[in-house]
Design a protein around this motif. Sequence first.
Motif, PDB file in Angstrom:
ATOM      1  N   TRP A  55      46.842 -35.228 -21.205  1.00 14.46           N
ATOM      2  CA  TRP A  55      48.077 -34.550 -21.589  1.00 14.46           C
ATOM      3  C   TRP A  55      47.864 -33.078 -21.949  1.00 14.46           C
ATOM      4  O   TRP A  55      48.830 -32.337 -22.097  1.00 14.46           O
ATOM      5  CB  TRP A  55      48.704 -35.260 -22.784  1.00 14.46           C
ATOM      6  N   GLN A  56      46.616 -32.645 -22.105  1.00 20.62           N
ATOM      7  CA  GLN A  56      46.368 -31.280 -22.562  1.00 20.62           C
ATOM      8  C   GLN A  56      46.939 -30.238 -21.608  1.00 20.62           C
ATOM      9  O   GLN A  56      47.472 -29.212 -22.037  1.00 20.62           O
ATOM     10  CB  GLN A  56      44.864 -31.046 -22.747  1.00 20.62           C
ATOM     11  N   ALA A  57      46.847 -30.490 -20.315  1.00 22.44           N
ATOM     12  CA  ALA A  57      47.382 -29.542 -19.340  1.00 22.44           C
ATOM     13  C   ALA A  57      48.890 -29.393 -19.500  1.00 22.44           C
ATOM     14  O   ALA A  57      49.434 -28.288 -19.362  1.00 22.44           O
ATOM     15  CB  ALA A  57      47.042 -29.994 -17.920  1.00 22.44           C
TER      16      ALA A  57
ATOM     17  N   ILE B  36      52.036 -35.471 -30.186  1.00 30.99           N
ATOM     18  CA  ILE B  36      53.242 -36.074 -29.619  1.00 30.99           C
ATOM     19  C   ILE B  36      53.003 -36.473 -28.158  1.00 30.99           C
ATOM     20  O   ILE B  36      53.353 -37.580 -27.733  1.00 30.99           O
ATOM     21  CB  ILE B  36      54.425 -35.098 -29.743  1.00 30.99           C
ATOM     22  N   TYR B  37      52.376 -35.588 -27.392  1.00 33.73           N
ATOM     23  CA  TYR B  37      52.121 -35.904 -25.984  1.00 33.73           C
ATOM     24  C   TYR B  37      50.989 -36.922 -25.846  1.00 33.73           C
ATOM     25  O   TYR B  37      51.018 -37.766 -24.942  1.00 33.73           O
ATOM     26  CB  TYR B  37      51.849 -34.628 -25.189  1.00 33.73           C
ATOM     27  N   ALA B  38      50.004 -36.850 -26.724  1.00 31.04           N
ATOM     28  CA  ALA B  38      48.939 -37.850 -26.687  1.00 31.04           C
ATOM     29  C   ALA B  38      49.492 -39.247 -26.920  1.00 31.04           C
ATOM     30  O   ALA B  38      49.077 -40.212 -26.261  1.00 31.04           O
ATOM     31  CB  ALA B  38      47.889 -37.516 -27.751  1.00 31.04           C
ATOM     32  N   MET B  39      50.445 -39.364 -27.840  1.00 31.38           N
ATOM     33  CA  MET B  39      51.008 -40.655 -28.206  1.00 31.38           C
ATOM     34  C   MET B  39      52.089 -41.118 -27.230  1.00 31.38           C
ATOM     35  O   MET B  39      52.548 -42.255 -27.322  1.00 31.38           O
ATOM     36  CB  MET B  39      51.595 -40.577 -29.622  1.00 31.38           C
ATOM     37  N   GLY B  40      52.516 -40.234 -26.335  1.00 26.38           N
ATOM     38  CA  GLY B  40      53.546 -40.608 -25.369  1.00 26.38           C
ATOM     39  C   GLY B  40      54.921 -40.756 -25.983  1.00 26.38           C
ATOM     40  O   GLY B  40      55.719 -41.587 -25.547  1.00 26.38           O
ATOM     41  N   ILE B  41      55.231 -39.926 -26.999  1.00 28.71           N
ATOM     42  CA  ILE B  41      56.516 -40.041 -27.696  1.00 28.71           C
ATOM     43  C   ILE B  41      57.367 -38.787 -27.530  1.00 28.71           C
ATOM     44  O   ILE B  41      58.261 -38.524 -28.335  1.00 28.71           O
ATOM     45  CB  ILE B  41      56.328 -40.352 -29.193  1.00 28.71           C
ATOM     46  N   ALA B  42      57.087 -38.003 -26.478  1.00 28.78           N
ATOM     47  CA  ALA B  42      57.840 -36.766 -26.285  1.00 28.78           C
ATOM     48  C   ALA B  42      59.340 -37.028 -26.133  1.00 28.78           C
ATOM     49  O   ALA B  42      60.159 -36.173 -26.481  1.00 28.78           O
ATOM     50  CB  ALA B  42      57.316 -36.009 -25.071  1.00 28.78           C
ATOM     51  N   ASP B  43      59.696 -38.205 -25.627  1.00 28.20           N
ATOM     52  CA  ASP B  43      61.115 -38.537 -25.469  1.00 28.20           C
ATOM     53  C   ASP B  43      61.758 -38.975 -26.785  1.00 28.20           C
ATOM     54  O   ASP B  43      62.973 -39.183 -26.846  1.00 28.20           O
ATOM     55  CB  ASP B  43      61.288 -39.631 -24.422  1.00 28.20           C
TER      56      ASP B  43
ATOM     57  N   ILE C 171      38.035 -33.586 -25.815  1.00 33.67           N
ATOM     58  CA  ILE C 171      39.430 -33.570 -26.260  1.00 33.67           C
ATOM     59  C   ILE C 171      40.248 -32.612 -25.388  1.00 33.67           C
ATOM     60  O   ILE C 171      41.374 -32.921 -24.990  1.00 33.67           O
ATOM     61  CB  ILE C 171      39.523 -33.195 -27.753  1.00 33.67           C
ATOM     62  N   ALA C 172      39.664 -31.459 -25.067  1.00 33.74           N
ATOM     63  CA  ALA C 172      40.366 -30.471 -24.239  1.00 33.74           C
ATOM     64  C   ALA C 172      40.655 -30.997 -22.841  1.00 33.74           C
ATOM     65  O   ALA C 172      41.611 -30.544 -22.192  1.00 33.74           O
ATOM     66  CB  ALA C 172      39.539 -29.192 -24.150  1.00 33.74           C
ATOM     67  N   SER C 173      39.858 -31.954 -22.363  1.00 35.50           N
ATOM     68  CA  SER C 173      40.028 -32.462 -21.001  1.00 35.50           C
ATOM     69  C   SER C 173      40.893 -33.722 -20.929  1.00 35.50           C
ATOM     70  O   SER C 173      41.089 -34.270 -19.838  1.00 35.50           O
ATOM     71  CB  SER C 173      38.662 -32.740 -20.381  1.00 35.50           C
TER      72      SER C 173
ATOM     73  N   VAL D  97      50.621 -29.791 -22.323  1.00 36.44           N
ATOM     74  CA  VAL D  97      50.874 -29.032 -23.549  1.00 36.44           C
ATOM     75  C   VAL D  97      50.625 -27.545 -23.315  1.00 36.44           C
ATOM     76  O   VAL D  97      51.431 -26.699 -23.724  1.00 36.44           O
ATOM     77  CB  VAL D  97      49.996 -29.560 -24.699  1.00 36.44           C
ATOM     78  N   ILE D  98      49.544 -27.191 -22.650  1.00 38.23           N
ATOM     79  CA  ILE D  98      49.238 -25.787 -22.376  1.00 38.23           C
ATOM     80  C   ILE D  98      50.326 -25.161 -21.512  1.00 38.23           C
ATOM     81  O   ILE D  98      50.781 -24.040 -21.772  1.00 38.23           O
ATOM     82  CB  ILE D  98      47.856 -25.669 -21.698  1.00 38.23           C
ATOM     83  N   GLU D  99      50.772 -25.889 -20.496  1.00 42.09           N
ATOM     84  CA  GLU D  99      51.835 -25.380 -19.625  1.00 42.09           C
ATOM     85  C   GLU D  99      53.122 -25.146 -20.415  1.00 42.09           C
ATOM     86  O   GLU D  99      53.791 -24.119 -20.248  1.00 42.09           O
ATOM     87  CB  GLU D  99      52.078 -26.367 -18.480  1.00 42.09           C
ATOM     88  N   LEU D 100      53.470 -26.089 -21.278  1.00 41.63           N
ATOM     89  CA  LEU D 100      54.675 -25.928 -22.098  1.00 41.63           C
ATOM     90  C   LEU D 100      54.546 -24.741 -23.040  1.00 41.63           C
ATOM     91  O   LEU D 100      55.503 -23.963 -23.205  1.00 41.63           O
ATOM     92  CB  LEU D 100      54.900 -27.208 -22.926  1.00 41.63           C
ATOM     93  N   GLU D 101      53.399 -24.603 -23.670  1.00 46.84           N
ATOM     94  CA  GLU D 101      53.180 -23.492 -24.592  1.00 46.84           C
ATOM     95  C   GLU D 101      53.315 -22.140 -23.890  1.00 46.84           C
ATOM     96  O   GLU D 101      53.946 -21.213 -24.399  1.00 46.84           O
ATOM     97  CB  GLU D 101      51.810 -23.607 -25.258  1.00 46.84           C
ATOM     98  N   ASN D 102      52.710 -22.042 -22.726  1.00 47.07           N
ATOM     99  CA  ASN D 102      52.794 -20.786 -21.978  1.00 47.07           C
ATOM    100  C   ASN D 102      54.230 -20.499 -21.543  1.00 47.07           C
ATOM    101  O   ASN D 102      54.678 -19.346 -21.579  1.00 47.07           O
ATOM    102  CB  ASN D 102      51.859 -20.833 -20.766  1.00 47.07           C
ATOM    103  N   TRP D 103      54.951 -21.541 -21.153  1.00 46.04           N
ATOM    104  CA  TRP D 103      56.352 -21.362 -20.746  1.00 46.04           C
ATOM    105  C   TRP D 103      57.201 -20.887 -21.914  1.00 46.04           C
ATOM    106  O   TRP D 103      58.012 -19.966 -21.788  1.00 46.04           O
ATOM    107  CB  TRP D 103      56.899 -22.682 -20.189  1.00 46.04           C
ATOM    108  N   HIS D 104      57.004 -21.505 -23.080  1.00 42.55           N
ATOM    109  CA  HIS D 104      57.782 -21.109 -24.254  1.00 42.55           C
ATOM    110  C   HIS D 104      57.445 -19.687 -24.693  1.00 42.55           C
ATOM    111  O   HIS D 104      58.340 -18.932 -25.113  1.00 42.55           O
ATOM    112  CB  HIS D 104      57.515 -22.086 -25.421  1.00 42.55           C
ATOM    113  N   MET D 105      56.164 -19.304 -24.594  1.00 42.13           N
ATOM    114  CA  MET D 105      55.789 -17.944 -24.963  1.00 42.13           C
ATOM    115  C   MET D 105      56.426 -16.931 -24.022  1.00 42.13           C
ATOM    116  O   MET D 105      56.917 -15.884 -24.445  1.00 42.13           O
ATOM    117  CB  MET D 105      54.261 -17.782 -24.937  1.00 42.13           C
ATOM    118  N   ALA D 106      56.437 -17.241 -22.721  1.00 41.67           N
ATOM    119  CA  ALA D 106      57.044 -16.345 -21.744  1.00 41.67           C
ATOM    120  C   ALA D 106      58.553 -16.234 -21.967  1.00 41.67           C
ATOM    121  O   ALA D 106      59.135 -15.148 -21.869  1.00 41.67           O
ATOM    122  CB  ALA D 106      56.755 -16.828 -20.336  1.00 41.67           C
ATOM    123  N   ALA D 107      59.174 -17.362 -22.311  1.00 37.14           N
ATOM    124  CA  ALA D 107      60.619 -17.369 -22.547  1.00 37.14           C
ATOM    125  C   ALA D 107      60.985 -16.577 -23.794  1.00 37.14           C
ATOM    126  O   ALA D 107      62.052 -15.947 -23.869  1.00 37.14           O
ATOM    127  CB  ALA D 107      61.123 -18.802 -22.669  1.00 37.14           C
TER     128      ALA D 107
END
Length: 203
Positions: A188-190, A19-26, A183-185, A192-202
């Motif tokens: 948009w990967q950063a 979703i973030y790679a394609m730019g369709i998060a909105d 692919i990891a670099s 996605v990782i930030e969002l994942e960590n935020w959701h896990m913390a929440a």
Amino acid sequence: MLTLYHAPHSRSTRILDLIYAMGIADRVTVRIVSVPRQDGTGRRDPLNPHPEGKVPLLDHDGVMIWESAAIMLYLADLFPAAEYTVPEGDAGRGRFLAWMFWYAGVMEPVIVHGVAGLDHPVLHTTYRGMAEVTDRLRKALEAGPWLMGDRLTAADLLISSPFMWFKDSTPDDPLIRDWVDRIASLPWQATVIELENWHMAAA
């Protein structure tokens, strides 16, 4: 309306990645749900309409699409301008579909059997093993830089996804490791990782 039922740090992370790679998060509403996890945490979420309580699940105007490969193919085809699919009529369409279904039907079972320590002649005859998976990827990437040659597609994001989260499981092959690292670099990967960590913390 597109709604993704998602549990952070799970198989559905690769859908978020696309979703973030394609730019369709909105264009996609992400609903965080709980799922039972291998370490005994989590639970089946009554707000998750997946019939087995799993993720990912994509709801498109009331039509439910499940299974990672199906969802990624569906989204890539739904937004062709993002160029993560190979469109119908293109000579490479069949090979693109083959990669998507090979992951679901062969590669992921091979990985799961390995993690579970299962070994049986029926499994090897049906799915082969990690040596064959490595050989298939290496041969494709020799003609790369991506699985579809010079096109980065949803197939790359799907098939690299286990190695993105479990780096130690990446085959010890320079071409494959370089492919995973590239692919990891991607930009948009950063996010996605930030969002994942935020959701896990929440959670």
